[in-house]
Scaffold this motif. Structure first.
Motif, PDB file in Angstrom:
ATOM      1  N   VAL A  20       0.845  -1.196   0.000  1.00 65.53           N
ATOM      2  CA  VAL A  20       0.000   0.000   0.000  1.00 65.53           C
ATOM      3  C   VAL A  20       0.882   1.248   0.000  1.00 65.53           C
ATOM      4  N   ARG A  21       1.915   1.266   0.846  1.00 60.63           N
ATOM      5  CA  ARG A  21       2.829   2.418   0.882  1.00 60.63           C
ATOM      6  C   ARG A  21       3.464   2.639  -0.486  1.00 60.63           C
ATOM      7  N   ALA A  22       3.920   1.571  -1.109  1.00 57.41           N
ATOM      8  CA  ALA A  22       4.563   1.696  -2.424  1.00 57.41           C
ATOM      9  C   ALA A  22       3.575   2.180  -3.478  1.00 57.41           C
ATOM     10  N   ASP A  23       2.365   1.637  -3.466  1.00 52.57           N
ATOM     11  CA  ASP A  23       1.351   2.036  -4.448  1.00 52.57           C
ATOM     12  C   ASP A  23       0.952   3.502  -4.277  1.00 52.57           C
ATOM     13  N   VAL A  24       0.727   3.913  -3.030  1.00 54.34           N
ATOM     14  CA  VAL A  24       0.333   5.299  -2.765  1.00 54.34           C
ATOM     15  C   VAL A  24       1.476   6.245  -3.144  1.00 54.34           C
ATOM     16  N   THR A  25       2.676   5.897  -2.777  1.00 48.07           N
ATOM     17  CA  THR A  25       3.836   6.732  -3.109  1.00 48.07           C
ATOM     18  C   THR A  25       3.984   6.870  -4.619  1.00 48.07           C
ATOM     19  N   ALA A  26       3.876   5.776  -5.345  1.00 44.21           N
ATOM     20  CA  ALA A  26       3.983   5.826  -6.809  1.00 44.21           C
ATOM     21  C   ALA A  26       2.888   6.708  -7.410  1.00 44.21           C
ATOM     22  N   HIS A  73      -1.986  18.042  14.486  1.00 45.09           N
ATOM     23  CA  HIS A  73      -1.434  19.319  14.935  1.00 45.09           C
ATOM     24  C   HIS A  73      -0.339  19.822  14.005  1.00 45.09           C
ATOM     25  N   THR A  74       0.185  18.952  13.154  1.00 42.34           N
ATOM     26  CA  THR A  74       1.265  19.359  12.258  1.00 42.34           C
ATOM     27  C   THR A  74       0.894  19.285  10.782  1.00 42.34           C
ATOM     28  N   ALA A  75      -0.210  18.618  10.444  1.00 42.35           N
ATOM     29  CA  ALA A  75      -0.575  18.462   9.028  1.00 42.35           C
ATOM     30  C   ALA A  75      -2.050  18.107   8.908  1.00 42.35           C
ATOM     31  N   ARG A  76      -2.544  18.145   7.691  1.00 39.53           N
ATOM     32  CA  ARG A  76      -3.904  17.666   7.415  1.00 39.53           C
ATOM     33  C   ARG A  76      -3.814  16.149   7.297  1.00 39.53           C
ATOM     34  N   VAL A  77      -4.619  15.442   8.098  1.00 35.45           N
ATOM     35  CA  VAL A  77      -4.567  13.981   8.144  1.00 35.45           C
ATOM     36  C   VAL A  77      -5.760  13.402   7.391  1.00 35.45           C
ATOM     37  N   PHE A  78      -5.480  12.430   6.524  1.00 41.81           N
ATOM     38  CA  PHE A  78      -6.515  11.682   5.819  1.00 41.81           C
ATOM     39  C   PHE A  78      -6.292  10.209   6.129  1.00 41.81           C
ATOM     40  N   VAL A  79      -7.363   9.524   6.511  1.00 46.68           N
ATOM     41  CA  VAL A  79      -7.281   8.113   6.883  1.00 46.68           C
ATOM     42  C   VAL A  79      -7.412   7.253   5.632  1.00 46.68           C
ATOM     43  N   LEU A  80      -6.531   6.267   5.517  1.00 47.43           N
ATOM     44  CA  LEU A  80      -6.589   5.293   4.424  1.00 47.43           C
ATOM     45  C   LEU A  80      -7.266   4.041   4.947  1.00 47.43           C
ATOM     46  N   ALA A  81      -8.484   3.779   4.496  1.00 44.37           N
ATOM     47  CA  ALA A  81      -9.230   2.613   4.992  1.00 44.37           C
ATOM     48  C   ALA A  81     -10.429   2.349   4.099  1.00 44.37           C
ATOM     49  N   HIS A  99     -11.238  10.920   4.553  1.00 46.88           N
ATOM     50  CA  HIS A  99     -11.040   9.486   4.440  1.00 46.88           C
ATOM     51  C   HIS A  99     -10.877   9.137   2.965  1.00 46.88           C
ATOM     52  N   LEU A 100      -9.900   8.300   2.659  1.00 47.46           N
ATOM     53  CA  LEU A 100      -9.656   7.838   1.298  1.00 47.46           C
ATOM     54  C   LEU A 100      -9.525   6.325   1.306  1.00 47.46           C
ATOM     55  N   VAL A 101     -10.041   5.681   0.273  1.00 43.39           N
ATOM     56  CA  VAL A 101      -9.943   4.225   0.161  1.00 43.39           C
ATOM     57  C   VAL A 101      -8.709   3.894  -0.671  1.00 43.39           C
ATOM     58  N   PRO A 102      -7.734   3.171  -0.079  1.00 41.73           N
ATOM     59  CA  PRO A 102      -6.526   2.830  -0.835  1.00 41.73           C
ATOM     60  C   PRO A 102      -6.875   2.079  -2.118  1.00 41.73           C
ATOM     61  N   GLY A 103      -6.186   2.449  -3.194  1.00 38.52           N
ATOM     62  CA  GLY A 103      -6.410   1.788  -4.470  1.00 38.52           C
ATOM     63  C   GLY A 103      -7.570   2.344  -5.264  1.00 38.52           C
ATOM     64  N   SER A 104      -8.358   3.244  -4.665  1.00 43.81           N
ATOM     65  CA  SER A 104      -9.500   3.762  -5.417  1.00 43.81           C
ATOM     66  C   SER A 104      -9.543   5.281  -5.471  1.00 43.81           C
ATOM     67  N   PHE A 105      -8.539   5.969  -4.930  1.00 44.99           N
ATOM     68  CA  PHE A 105      -8.520   7.427  -5.046  1.00 44.99           C
ATOM     69  C   PHE A 105      -7.421   7.838  -6.026  1.00 44.99           C
ATOM     70  N   THR A 106      -7.602   9.021  -6.583  1.00 52.57           N
ATOM     71  CA  THR A 106      -6.640   9.571  -7.536  1.00 52.57           C
ATOM     72  C   THR A 106      -6.006  10.818  -6.927  1.00 52.57           C
ATOM     73  N   VAL A 107      -4.981  11.331  -7.573  1.00 55.77           N
ATOM     74  CA  VAL A 107      -4.361  12.568  -7.117  1.00 55.77           C
ATOM     75  C   VAL A 107      -5.398  13.704  -7.093  1.00 55.77           C
ATOM     76  N   PRO A 108      -6.208  13.877  -8.153  1.00 57.86           N
ATOM     77  CA  PRO A 108      -7.234  14.931  -8.073  1.00 57.86           C
ATOM     78  C   PRO A 108      -8.215  14.723  -6.901  1.00 57.86           C
ATOM     79  N   ASP A 109      -8.530  13.475  -6.567  1.00 59.22           N
ATOM     80  CA  ASP A 109      -9.399  13.212  -5.413  1.00 59.22           C
ATOM     81  C   ASP A 109      -8.757  13.726  -4.132  1.00 59.22           C
ATOM     82  N   LEU A 110      -7.461  13.458  -3.962  1.00 57.52           N
ATOM     83  CA  LEU A 110      -6.772  13.915  -2.756  1.00 57.52           C
ATOM     84  C   LEU A 110      -6.690  15.436  -2.724  1.00 57.52           C
ATOM     85  N   ILE A 111      -6.366  16.056  -3.837  1.00 56.66           N
ATOM     86  CA  ILE A 111      -6.286  17.517  -3.892  1.00 56.66           C
ATOM     87  C   ILE A 111      -7.652  18.126  -3.607  1.00 56.66           C
TER      88      ILE A 111
END
Length: 189
Positions: A20-26, A73-81, A99-111
């Protein structure tokens, strides 16, 4: 931290699953809008990484959701689940922005999620948010007016209301708040 509107948003990925970390990072590093500054499977390590690296966004595995409060307190947090994961609601109550579902969100979704979190926390109207989006891309009042089919005077009025609501006096500071780079950061000594 730069307030340059062209600088990519900095992301910390925290997930116990290396795939998941590798996929999200890529996914996030594939474009120019976001840059992964670190990733870790360890939520405790994430706290020190967030303090040291000052990311704009933390993507946090639901298994680590109990760390949401300190990280928020240091950043905007989004839960991957998954949508129905029980930790999502707890994380949102503890300060997660979304909240974002791993494998189903895109960069525009996160932005879009970051923008929506900024809009909600900063109290801007839908039209003011639209204007602020364009300001954040470096557009002038005249360019914004042409794109939104408004007079330049109307855009200037929107900009003045935005500055008033945000409590700022410059475009750079407004952009930093909009991108979540200032509003969530504690004052430095």
């Amino acid at each position: 931290m730069s307030v340059d509107e062209t600088a990519p948003l900095r992301v910390l990925v925290v997930d116990g699953d290396p795939q998941v970390r590798a996929d999200v990072t890529a996914l996030l590093d594939a474009g120019d809008e976001l840059r992964v500054v670190a990733d870790t499977p360890d939520p405790t390590a994430a706290l020190s990484l967030a303090e040291r690296l000052r990311p704009d966004i933390v993507l946090l595995d639901a298994a680590a959701a109990d760390h949401t409060g300190p990280l928020s307190h240091t950043a905007r947090v989004f839960v991957l689940a998954a949508h129905d994961h029980p930790a999502v609601q707890d994380a949102l109550r503890a300060g997660a922005c979304g909240h974002l579902v791993p494998g189903s969100f895109t960069v525009p979704d996160l932005i879009r999620s970051v923008r929506d979190a900024s809009r909600t926390s900063l109290g801007l109207s839908a039209r003011e948010s639209e204007v602020m989006d364009l300001i954040a891309t470096g557009r002038s009042n005249g360019e914004i007016a042409r794109q939104l089919f408004l007079s330049e005077k109307t855009v200037k009025n929107h900009v003045n209301r935005i500055y008033s609501k945000l409590g700022v006096s410059s475009r750079a500071t407004a952009i930093a708040l909009w991108r979540g780079m200032v509003s969530v950061l504690p004052a430095r000594d």
